[in-house]
Design a protein around this motif. Structure first.
Motif, PDB file in Angstrom:
ATOM      1  N   ALA A 185      -1.701  -3.121  -5.330  1.00 18.90           N
ATOM      2  CA  ALA A 185      -1.249  -4.440  -4.950  1.00 18.90           C
ATOM      3  C   ALA A 185      -1.382  -4.447  -3.156  1.00 18.90           C
ATOM      4  N   ALA A 186      -0.943  -3.598  -2.310  1.00 17.85           N
ATOM      5  CA  ALA A 186      -1.259  -3.574  -1.165  1.00 17.85           C
ATOM      6  C   ALA A 186      -2.928  -3.838  -0.706  1.00 17.85           C
ATOM      7  N   ALA A 187      -3.537  -2.997  -1.667  1.00 17.18           N
ATOM      8  CA  ALA A 187      -5.131  -2.923  -1.165  1.00 17.18           C
ATOM      9  C   ALA A 187      -5.649  -4.311  -1.487  1.00 17.18           C
ATOM     10  N   ARG A 188      -5.116  -4.879  -2.647  1.00 14.00           N
ATOM     11  CA  ARG A 188      -5.961  -6.291  -3.023  1.00 14.00           C
ATOM     12  C   ARG A 188      -5.479  -7.252  -1.972  1.00 14.00           C
ATOM     13  N   ARG A 189      -4.333  -7.111  -1.514  1.00 14.75           N
ATOM     14  CA  ARG A 189      -3.991  -8.046  -0.191  1.00 14.75           C
ATOM     15  C   ARG A 189      -4.827  -7.714   1.213  1.00 14.75           C
ATOM     16  N   ALA A 190      -5.111  -6.371   1.265  1.00 15.67           N
ATOM     17  CA  ALA A 190      -5.618  -6.128   2.560  1.00 15.67           C
ATOM     18  C   ALA A 190      -7.201  -6.337   2.170  1.00 15.67           C
ATOM     19  N   MET A 191      -7.944  -6.300   1.341  1.00 17.88           N
ATOM     20  CA  MET A 191      -9.308  -6.700   0.759  1.00 17.88           C
ATOM     21  C   MET A 191      -9.320  -8.186   1.006  1.00 17.88           C
ATOM     22  N   ALA A 192      -8.424  -9.005   0.525  1.00 21.70           N
ATOM     23  CA  ALA A 192      -8.486 -10.446   0.474  1.00 21.70           C
ATOM     24  C   ALA A 192      -8.385 -10.830   2.017  1.00 21.70           C
ATOM     25  N   ALA A 193      -7.448 -10.234   2.862  1.00 17.32           N
ATOM     26  CA  ALA A 193      -7.278 -10.438   4.334  1.00 17.32           C
ATOM     27  C   ALA A 193      -8.619 -10.193   5.195  1.00 17.32           C
ATOM     28  N   ALA A 194      -9.495  -9.227   4.616  1.00 16.95           N
ATOM     29  CA  ALA A 194     -10.448  -8.883   5.248  1.00 16.95           C
ATOM     30  C   ALA A 194     -11.783  -9.517   4.663  1.00 16.95           C
ATOM     31  N   GLY A 195     -11.615 -10.354   3.652  1.00 12.98           N
ATOM     32  CA  GLY A 195     -12.695 -11.146   3.213  1.00 12.98           C
ATOM     33  C   GLY A 195     -13.942 -10.369   2.356  1.00 12.98           C
ATOM     34  N   ILE A 196     -13.333  -9.307   1.651  1.00 16.11           N
ATOM     35  CA  ILE A 196     -14.468  -8.340   1.175  1.00 16.11           C
ATOM     36  C   ILE A 196     -14.260  -8.174  -0.330  1.00 16.11           C
ATOM     37  N   SER A 197     -15.311  -7.702  -1.109  1.00 16.54           N
ATOM     38  CA  SER A 197     -15.023  -7.264  -2.298  1.00 16.54           C
ATOM     39  C   SER A 197     -14.980  -5.990  -2.588  1.00 16.54           C
ATOM     40  N   ALA A 198     -14.849  -5.543  -3.812  1.00 19.72           N
ATOM     41  CA  ALA A 198     -14.891  -4.114  -4.353  1.00 19.72           C
ATOM     42  C   ALA A 198     -16.176  -3.557  -4.141  1.00 19.72           C
ATOM     43  N   ALA A 199     -17.372  -4.140  -4.030  1.00 22.15           N
ATOM     44  CA  ALA A 199     -18.755  -3.682  -3.904  1.00 22.15           C
ATOM     45  C   ALA A 199     -18.812  -3.507  -2.256  1.00 22.15           C
ATOM     46  N   ASP A 200     -18.045  -4.017  -1.528  1.00 20.54           N
ATOM     47  CA  ASP A 200     -18.246  -3.621   0.055  1.00 20.54           C
ATOM     48  C   ASP A 200     -17.667  -2.103   0.251  1.00 20.54           C
ATOM     49  N   ILE A 201     -16.823  -1.508  -0.224  1.00 21.70           N
ATOM     50  CA  ILE A 201     -15.916  -0.554  -0.054  1.00 21.70           C
ATOM     51  C   ILE A 201     -16.815   0.767  -0.606  1.00 21.70           C
ATOM     52  N   ASP A 202     -16.903   1.775   0.294  1.00 19.15           N
ATOM     53  CA  ASP A 202     -17.525   3.212  -0.188  1.00 19.15           C
ATOM     54  C   ASP A 202     -16.785   4.181   0.444  1.00 19.15           C
ATOM     55  N   LEU A 203     -15.496   3.920   0.750  1.00 15.43           N
ATOM     56  CA  LEU A 203     -14.522   5.146   0.809  1.00 15.43           C
ATOM     57  C   LEU A 203     -12.948   4.542   0.567  1.00 15.43           C
ATOM     58  N   VAL A 204     -12.268   5.357  -0.235  1.00 18.73           N
ATOM     59  CA  VAL A 204     -10.931   4.814  -0.462  1.00 18.73           C
ATOM     60  C   VAL A 204     -10.169   5.959  -0.044  1.00 18.73           C
ATOM     61  N   LEU A 205      -9.207   5.908   0.950  1.00 22.55           N
ATOM     62  CA  LEU A 205      -8.298   7.191   1.180  1.00 22.55           C
ATOM     63  C   LEU A 205      -6.934   6.966   1.135  1.00 22.55           C
ATOM     64  N   VAL A 206      -6.305   7.736   0.621  1.00 27.98           N
ATOM     65  CA  VAL A 206      -4.692   7.474   0.161  1.00 27.98           C
ATOM     66  C   VAL A 206      -3.866   8.471   0.473  1.00 27.98           C
ATOM     67  N   ALA A 207      -3.140   8.032   1.726  1.00 31.68           N
ATOM     68  CA  ALA A 207      -1.994   8.914   2.371  1.00 31.68           C
ATOM     69  C   ALA A 207      -0.754   8.852   1.437  1.00 31.68           C
ATOM     70  N   THR A 208      -0.354   9.898   0.804  1.00 34.09           N
ATOM     71  CA  THR A 208       0.632   9.844  -0.032  1.00 34.09           C
ATOM     72  C   THR A 208       1.347  11.431  -0.146  1.00 34.09           C
ATOM     73  N   SER A 209       2.693  11.503  -0.242  1.00 32.54           N
ATOM     74  CA  SER A 209       3.217  12.828  -0.625  1.00 32.54           C
ATOM     75  C   SER A 209       3.734  12.781  -2.272  1.00 32.54           C
TER      76      SER A 209
END
Length: 323
Positions: A58-82
């Motif tokens: 959900a957070a990622a979709r909002r960030a991508m919308a704010a950036a004006g990009i689509s899934a095809a534009d991303i080539d790295l997904v990095l998740v910080a989590t414990s």
């Protein structure tokens, strides 16, 4: 030279609000006691059908919308989590698949509350070396799943949520005014691991375990460690506290936030504080706070933003970003 420029940010909080008064019905505590010691008034707790990946998506979709990009534009997904969905695969690949990202690579990074700073620094390094062009950097946690709800010293502190930013490798531009990640410094000292830890794991107990913390010890080390690494960033860049437009610290405890800003000489009016509403969301706390300050108009393009965090391990770090 290139810099990792923030194209957009987004966040997500579960709908379930738990107030201090709600917690006082479960453990021996009070709204006054919690606010006085932590600054927290309420926090969000994930629903039974929500996971770290669903919050992160959900957070990622909002960030991508704010950036004006689509899934095809991303080539790295990095998740910080414990608090990953599973021991494996990485929560990052779950998010990657759900978002329809089919290029590049994805992985998780675990540095507890410092996770987002570590992730931004790691993504920046990968972008600068050409390993990726655009990175989706997410901090997402469901800490409610590892909390002992009978332990009043920890259950009042931690909460759930997710935040994300999209970074893009761009020409560095002017050294002083160019946008992007300017400098980062990371530290760790495993000698302090017993002060903030989870008493379980696949290789030790075969269980998830619960979070355990020596609160006074963590507080004692936090301000000194955080200010030390920030001073290193200032020394590396030539900037000072006076140059900072916004200070966005890890939202662990209002007293730590205030003491750190005071020691560094940062104007209180420049400090973004969300711990009162969000509680400590670990690796999600900084991107959540960033999105709040961007959405309400405080953080604007060209602003100099300082982020910092300290977490279990101990780990700590800071990044200076021209927004």
């Amino acid at each position: 030279m290139t810099r990792s420029v923030v194209l957009g940010c987004g966040s997500y909080l579960p709908q379930n609000v738990v107030t201090n008064d709600d917690l006082a019905l479960r453990v021996d505590t009070s709204d006054e006691w919690i606010q006085q010691r932590t600054g927290i008034r309420e926090r969000r707790i994930a629903a039974a059908d929500e996971t770290t990946s669903t919050l992160g998506i959900a957070a990622a979709r909002r960030a991508m919308a704010a950036a004006g990009i689509s899934a095809a534009d991303i080539d790295l997904v990095l998740v910080a989590t414990s608090t990953p969905d599973s021991t494996f695969p990485a929560t990052a690949v779950i998010i990657q698949a759900e978002l329809g990202i089919e290029r590049g690579f994805a992985f998780d990074l675990q540095a507890v509350c410092s996770g987002f700073v570590y992730a931004v620094t790691t993504a920046d390094a990968l972008l600068q070396t050409g390993q990726a062009t655009r990175a989706l950097v997410i901090g997402a946690e469901t800490f409610s799943r590892i909390i002992d709800w009978e332990d009043r010293t920890t259950c009042v502190l931690f909460a759930d949520g997710a935040g994300a930013v999209v970074l893009e490798a761009q020409p560095a531009g002017d050294i002083k005014t160019g946008r992007g990640v300017i400098a980062s410094r990371l530290r760790a000292d495993g000698r302090h691991r017993s002060k903030l830890f989870v008493d379980g794991g696949p290789s030790t107990t075969g269980t998830v375990g619960h979070l355990r913390m020596e609160g006074r010890e963590v507080f004692k080390h936090a301000v000194g460690m955080v200010t030390d690494v920030i001073e290193d960033v200032f020394a590396a860049t030539g900037y000072t506290a006076d140059d900072i437009d916004w200070f966005v610290p890890h939202q662990a405890n209002r007293r730590i936030i205030d003491a750190s800003a005071r020691k560094l000489g940062i104007d209180p009016e420049k400090v973004v504080v969300t711990v009162d509403r969000h509680g400590n969301t670990s690796a999600a706390s900084i991107p959540l706070a960033l999105d709040v300050a961007v959405c309400d108009g405080r953080i604007k393009r060209g602003d100099l933003v300082l982020i910092e965090a300290m977490g279990g391990g101990f780990t700590w770090g800071a990044s200076l970003i021209r927004w």
